[in-house]
Design a protein around this motif. Structure first.
Motif, mmCIF file in Angstrom:
data_model
loop_
_atom_site.group_PDB
_atom_site.id
_atom_site.type_symbol
_atom_site.label_atom_id
_atom_site.label_comp_id
_atom_site.label_asym_id
_atom_site.label_seq_id
_atom_site.Cartn_x
_atom_site.Cartn_y
_atom_site.Cartn_z
ATOM 1 N N GLU A 198 0.647 -0.913 0.201
ATOM 2 C CA GLU A 198 -0.121 -0.152 -0.072
ATOM 3 C C GLU A 198 0.641 1.096 0.047
ATOM 4 O OE1 GLU A 198 -0.551 -2.379 2.142
ATOM 5 O OE2 GLU A 198 -1.916 -3.055 1.177
ATOM 6 N N ALA A 199 2.232 1.740 0.367
ATOM 7 C CA ALA A 199 3.015 2.231 0.042
ATOM 8 C C ALA A 199 3.911 2.539 -1.016
ATOM 9 C CB ALA A 199 3.630 1.560 1.910
ATOM 10 N N TRP A 200 2.791 2.173 -1.916
ATOM 11 C CA TRP A 200 3.640 2.152 -3.430
ATOM 12 C C TRP A 200 3.691 3.749 -3.946
ATOM 13 C CZ3 TRP A 200 7.721 0.569 -6.315
ATOM 14 C CH2 TRP A 200 7.953 1.105 -7.123
ATOM 15 N N PRO A 201 2.704 3.979 -4.217
ATOM 16 C CA PRO A 201 2.207 5.266 -4.306
ATOM 17 C C PRO A 201 3.270 6.805 -3.680
ATOM 18 C CG PRO A 201 0.352 3.798 -3.927
ATOM 19 C CD PRO A 201 1.221 3.281 -3.367
ATOM 20 N N GLN A 202 3.054 5.990 -2.409
ATOM 21 C CA GLN A 202 4.101 7.433 -1.802
ATOM 22 C C GLN A 202 5.562 7.175 -2.334
ATOM 23 O OE1 GLN A 202 3.620 6.382 2.104
ATOM 24 N NE2 GLN A 202 4.873 8.991 3.405
ATOM 25 N N PHE A 203 6.164 6.203 -2.265
ATOM 26 C CA PHE A 203 7.143 5.553 -2.315
ATOM 27 C C PHE A 203 7.656 6.313 -3.663
ATOM 28 C CE2 PHE A 203 10.611 2.959 -4.006
ATOM 29 C CZ PHE A 203 11.404 2.780 -3.135
ATOM 30 N N ILE A 204 6.979 6.409 -4.935
ATOM 31 C CA ILE A 204 7.696 7.407 -6.055
ATOM 32 C C ILE A 204 7.250 8.118 -6.232
ATOM 33 C CG2 ILE A 204 7.336 4.739 -7.689
ATOM 34 C CD1 ILE A 204 4.424 5.665 -8.570
ATOM 35 N N ASP A 205 6.231 8.696 -5.323
ATOM 36 C CA ASP A 205 5.432 10.321 -4.527
ATOM 37 C C ASP A 205 6.860 10.873 -4.384
ATOM 38 O OD1 ASP A 205 3.145 10.068 -6.596
ATOM 39 O OD2 ASP A 205 1.976 9.817 -4.897
ATOM 40 N N ARG A 206 7.743 10.249 -3.966
ATOM 41 C CA ARG A 206 8.848 10.782 -2.773
ATOM 42 C C ARG A 206 9.469 11.600 -3.339
ATOM 43 N NH1 ARG A 206 8.202 12.066 3.121
ATOM 44 N NH2 ARG A 206 6.401 10.043 3.828
ATOM 45 N N SER A 207 9.944 11.655 -4.504
ATOM 46 C CA SER A 207 11.106 12.354 -5.580
ATOM 47 C C SER A 207 10.123 11.915 -6.784
ATOM 48 C CB SER A 207 12.048 11.866 -5.208
ATOM 49 O OG SER A 207 12.821 11.536 -6.267
ATOM 50 N N PRO A 208 10.573 12.599 -8.037
ATOM 51 C CA PRO A 208 9.346 12.435 -9.190
ATOM 52 C C PRO A 208 11.492 11.342 -9.483
ATOM 53 C CG PRO A 208 9.345 14.783 -8.819
ATOM 54 C CD PRO A 208 10.626 14.152 -7.384
ATOM 55 N N HIS A 209 12.375 12.085 -9.821
ATOM 56 C CA HIS A 209 13.821 10.961 -9.212
ATOM 57 C C HIS A 209 13.518 8.668 -9.292
ATOM 58 C CE1 HIS A 209 17.534 10.088 -11.118
ATOM 59 N NE2 HIS A 209 17.882 9.731 -9.886
ATOM 60 N N LEU A 210 12.885 9.523 -8.202
ATOM 61 C CA LEU A 210 12.707 8.043 -7.745
ATOM 62 C C LEU A 210 12.169 7.184 -9.017
ATOM 63 C CD1 LEU A 210 13.037 6.287 -5.839
ATOM 64 C CD2 LEU A 210 11.652 7.142 -4.114
ATOM 65 N N ALA A 211 10.661 7.888 -8.935
ATOM 66 C CA ALA A 211 9.606 7.910 -10.293
ATOM 67 C C ALA A 211 10.444 7.378 -11.355
ATOM 68 C CB ALA A 211 8.312 9.189 -10.188
ATOM 69 N N VAL A 212 10.876 8.316 -11.912
ATOM 70 C CA VAL A 212 11.505 7.729 -13.494
ATOM 71 C C VAL A 212 12.206 6.776 -12.808
ATOM 72 C CG1 VAL A 212 13.269 8.886 -14.869
ATOM 73 C CG2 VAL A 212 11.406 10.527 -13.790
ATOM 74 N N SER A 213 12.840 6.235 -12.158
ATOM 75 C CA SER A 213 13.867 5.398 -12.102
ATOM 76 C C SER A 213 13.124 3.818 -11.760
ATOM 77 C CB SER A 213 14.347 6.032 -10.238
ATOM 78 O OG SER A 213 16.011 6.241 -10.484
ATOM 79 N N ALA A 214 11.710 4.122 -11.150
ATOM 80 C CA ALA A 214 10.842 2.570 -11.039
ATOM 81 C C ALA A 214 10.886 2.402 -11.916
ATOM 82 C CB ALA A 214 10.235 2.831 -9.723
ATOM 83 N N LEU A 215 10.587 3.702 -13.268
ATOM 84 C CA LEU A 215 10.258 3.144 -14.713
ATOM 85 C C LEU A 215 10.683 2.473 -15.818
ATOM 86 C CD1 LEU A 215 7.254 5.936 -14.623
ATOM 87 C CD2 LEU A 215 6.538 3.764 -14.536
ATOM 88 N N ASN A 216 12.570 3.295 -15.363
ATOM 89 C CA ASN A 216 12.824 2.548 -16.507
ATOM 90 C C ASN A 216 13.477 1.176 -15.642
ATOM 91 O OD1 ASN A 216 13.425 5.256 -17.380
ATOM 92 N ND2 ASN A 216 15.120 6.103 -15.888
ATOM 93 N N THR A 217 13.026 1.429 -14.226
ATOM 94 C CA THR A 217 13.687 -0.634 -14.090
ATOM 95 C C THR A 217 12.901 -1.507 -14.685
ATOM 96 O OG1 THR A 217 14.553 0.493 -11.274
ATOM 97 C CG2 THR A 217 13.626 -2.186 -11.891
ATOM 98 N N ILE A 218 11.057 -0.912 -14.957
ATOM 99 C CA ILE A 218 9.892 -1.889 -15.590
ATOM 100 C C ILE A 218 10.291 -2.190 -16.498
ATOM 101 C CG2 ILE A 218 8.174 -2.091 -15.935
ATOM 102 C CD1 ILE A 218 7.356 -0.780 -13.116
ATOM 103 N N GLY A 219 10.942 -0.591 -17.337
ATOM 104 C CA GLY A 219 11.693 -0.810 -18.750
ATOM 105 C C GLY A 219 12.667 -1.909 -19.409
ATOM 106 N N GLN A 220 13.759 -1.521 -18.890
ATOM 107 C CA GLN A 220 14.622 -2.783 -19.094
ATOM 108 C C GLN A 220 13.884 -3.888 -18.072
ATOM 109 O OE1 GLN A 220 17.692 -0.979 -15.614
ATOM 110 N NE2 GLN A 220 18.325 1.017 -16.719
ATOM 111 N N ARG A 221 13.145 -4.581 -17.263
ATOM 112 C CA ARG A 221 13.097 -5.912 -17.204
ATOM 113 C C ARG A 221 12.475 -5.996 -18.752
ATOM 114 N NH1 ARG A 221 11.340 -5.101 -10.772
ATOM 115 N NH2 ARG A 221 13.239 -4.365 -10.328
#
Length: 231
Positions: free
Chosen positions: A110-133
């Motif tokens: 349930e903390a995932w939305p808050q996790f990526i909302d903490r930082s735009p850079h973190l959200a981009v990193s998470a999306l990049n991770t998904i894209g790389q996979r």
């Protein structure tokens, strides 16, 4: 067990996060240590948490409908794993099994939305991770569909040497225990076939094997095998 923010600063996705936001994430996290061979979660189980690997190595396995086990990815320090919510799933699509003693930080799903909302850079990193996979998954599907087994094994060993290789006296050492069965499950082939290929490579001086060890002695030679059909 308390994880200091300097530990997370080692990983690129947290480099730009303000101290206050990073401390807030750490405060919500629960460290989890697992011995080699333990599972952080199993395929099909409810996705209650997501994780960040601090140290160690994991392999994420899936069992296909016909009962074959395959390794879909290897998790390295600094990788997020188990974030099924980002994939719009309520269960884990695979089993996260430790290859060495490992330490991870976990957060409730349930903390995932808050996790990526903490930082735009973190959200981009998470999306990049998904894209790389996804890109790696597509590459492996293409390799298994179009390439002979030896080339698939060569590509897999080269990827491992790039992702987890450490310079050694006579080449590049894969920096975690890796078995021939693991390589078979990564390439969609059999243990017998991988053993035959690696034994032939050893006789040519391309690699040196051992019990859960692999040293790449000739990266260029292995790359030539991987790219054989392109010449």
């Amino acid at each position: 067990m308390k994880i200091d923010r300097t530990v997370l600063r080692r990983f690129s996705m947290f480099e730009r996060m303000p101290d206050g936001d990073l401390d807030a994430l750490i405060a919500q996290a629960v460290p989890k240590r697992a011995d080699a061979g333990e599972a952080f979660f199993e395929q099909g189980a409810p996705a209650t948490h997501f994780y960040l690997l601090i140290n160690g190595r994991l392999k994420v396995t899936q069992v296909t409908q016909d009962g074959q086990q395959i390794i879909v990815r290897v998790v390295h320090p600094g990788d997020l794993f188990g974030f099924a919510r980002a994939l719009r799933r309520n269960d884990y699509p695979g089993t996260a099994l430790t290859m060495t003693e490992s330490l991870a930080m976990s957060w409730p799903t349930e903390a995932w939305p808050q996790f990526i909302d903490r930082s735009p850079h973190l959200a981009v990193s998470a999306l990049n991770t998904i894209g790389q996979r996804l890109e790696e998954a597509h590459t492996r599907i293409r390799e298994m569909s179009t390439e002979e087994v030896e080339r698939r094994v060569a590509h897999t060993v080269l990827r491992l040497s790039q992702q987890a290789g450490k310079p050694a006296e006579n080449g590049v050492r894969i920096d975690f225990p890796i078995t021939r069965q693991d390589i078979a499950e990564m390439t969609g082939t059999t243990l017998h076939t991988v053993s035959r290929i690696l034994s032939a490579w050893e006789s040519k001086g391309l690699v040196v094997g051992g019990r859960q060890k692999l040293l790449v002695r000739d990266v260029k030679g292995l790359q030539a095998l991987a790219d054989a059909s392109n010449r």
